[in-house]
Design a protein around this motif. Structure first.
Motif, PDB file in Angstrom:
ATOM      1  N   ARG A 144      34.104  30.852  48.041  1.00 38.66           N
ATOM      2  CA  ARG A 144      33.252  30.057  47.149  1.00 38.66           C
ATOM      3  C   ARG A 144      34.056  29.142  46.243  1.00 38.66           C
ATOM      4  O   ARG A 144      33.611  28.034  45.922  1.00 38.66           O
ATOM      5  CB  ARG A 144      32.378  30.974  46.290  1.00 38.66           C
ATOM      6  N   PHE A 145      35.221  29.599  45.809  1.00 39.46           N
ATOM      7  CA  PHE A 145      36.058  28.838  44.882  1.00 39.46           C
ATOM      8  C   PHE A 145      37.270  28.294  45.626  1.00 39.46           C
ATOM      9  O   PHE A 145      37.789  28.940  46.547  1.00 39.46           O
ATOM     10  CB  PHE A 145      36.542  29.727  43.738  1.00 39.46           C
ATOM     11  N   THR A 146      37.736  27.123  45.196  1.00 38.05           N
ATOM     12  CA  THR A 146      38.924  26.510  45.768  1.00 38.05           C
ATOM     13  C   THR A 146      39.833  26.030  44.650  1.00 38.05           C
ATOM     14  O   THR A 146      39.400  25.263  43.794  1.00 38.05           O
ATOM     15  CB  THR A 146      38.563  25.322  46.666  1.00 38.05           C
ATOM     16  N   ILE A 147      41.081  26.476  44.674  1.00 39.65           N
ATOM     17  CA  ILE A 147      42.081  26.007  43.709  1.00 39.65           C
ATOM     18  C   ILE A 147      42.907  24.918  44.382  1.00 39.65           C
ATOM     19  O   ILE A 147      43.211  25.002  45.577  1.00 39.65           O
ATOM     20  CB  ILE A 147      42.959  27.164  43.203  1.00 39.65           C
TER      21      ILE A 147
ATOM     22  N   GLU B 267      40.147  38.840  34.090  1.00 41.29           N
ATOM     23  CA  GLU B 267      40.455  39.107  35.485  1.00 41.29           C
ATOM     24  C   GLU B 267      41.007  37.867  36.178  1.00 41.29           C
ATOM     25  O   GLU B 267      40.659  36.733  35.846  1.00 41.29           O
ATOM     26  CB  GLU B 267      39.216  39.599  36.246  1.00 41.29           C
ATOM     27  N   PHE B 268      41.851  38.122  37.154  1.00 41.91           N
ATOM     28  CA  PHE B 268      42.452  37.072  37.961  1.00 41.91           C
ATOM     29  C   PHE B 268      41.390  36.431  38.849  1.00 41.91           C
ATOM     30  O   PHE B 268      40.531  37.127  39.401  1.00 41.91           O
ATOM     31  CB  PHE B 268      43.568  37.674  38.809  1.00 41.91           C
ATOM     32  N   VAL B 269      41.469  35.111  39.001  1.00 43.56           N
ATOM     33  CA  VAL B 269      40.558  34.380  39.877  1.00 43.56           C
ATOM     34  C   VAL B 269      41.306  33.784  41.068  1.00 43.56           C
ATOM     35  O   VAL B 269      40.949  34.017  42.216  1.00 43.56           O
ATOM     36  CB  VAL B 269      39.821  33.272  39.109  1.00 43.56           C
ATOM     37  N   ALA B 270      42.361  33.017  40.776  1.00 49.24           N
ATOM     38  CA  ALA B 270      43.113  32.354  41.848  1.00 49.24           C
ATOM     39  C   ALA B 270      44.429  31.839  41.299  1.00 49.24           C
ATOM     40  O   ALA B 270      44.550  31.592  40.100  1.00 49.24           O
ATOM     41  CB  ALA B 270      42.312  31.188  42.433  1.00 49.24           C
TER      42      ALA B 270
END
Length: 119
Positions: free
Chosen positions: A67-70, A46-49
């Motif tokens: 929650r997540f940062t690219i 699955e795609f995250v970012a």
């Protein structure tokens, strides 16, 4: 074609943070989109970012938003995934991937790095 090498996975407790890195080489990246995907046991990838290298445009999956940062470091040809407030359901192999801005298919993939979140 580009080459991608991920690092930074491991075992972390729920609620903790972790940062993944992906070093990219092989092509000029100005016309590329770099992304993180993940695949949990028994589930589809699955795609995250993603992040657009040229202008830094970003998109996240709803499951990780907030929650997540690219991010990217152009000087190091590296993208990062900062993961905060990790949950057991974030356990997966995380992959770095690349595609041209003119296509929708990710053709280049890293080998993946395991992230395991313990409850």
């Amino acid at each position: 074609q580009v080459q991608l090498v991920e690092s930074g996975g491991g075992l972390v407790p729920a609620g903790a943070s972790a940062r993944l890195s992906c070093v990219v080489s092989g092509r000029a990246l100005s016309s590329y989109v770099l992304a993180w995907f993940r695949q949990a046991p028994g589930k589809v990838r699955e795609f995250v970012a993603y992040i657009r290298w040229r202008n830094g445009g970003i998109s996240y999956a709803d499951s990780v938003k907030g929650r997540f940062t690219i991010s990217r470091d152009s000087a190091k040809n590296t993208i990062y995934l900062q993961m905060n407030s990790l949950k057991p359901e974030d356990t997966a192999v995380y992959y770095c991937a690349a595609r041209s801005v003119i296509t929708s298919r990710y053709d280049d993939w890293g080998q993946g790095t395991q992230v395991t979140v313990s409850s």
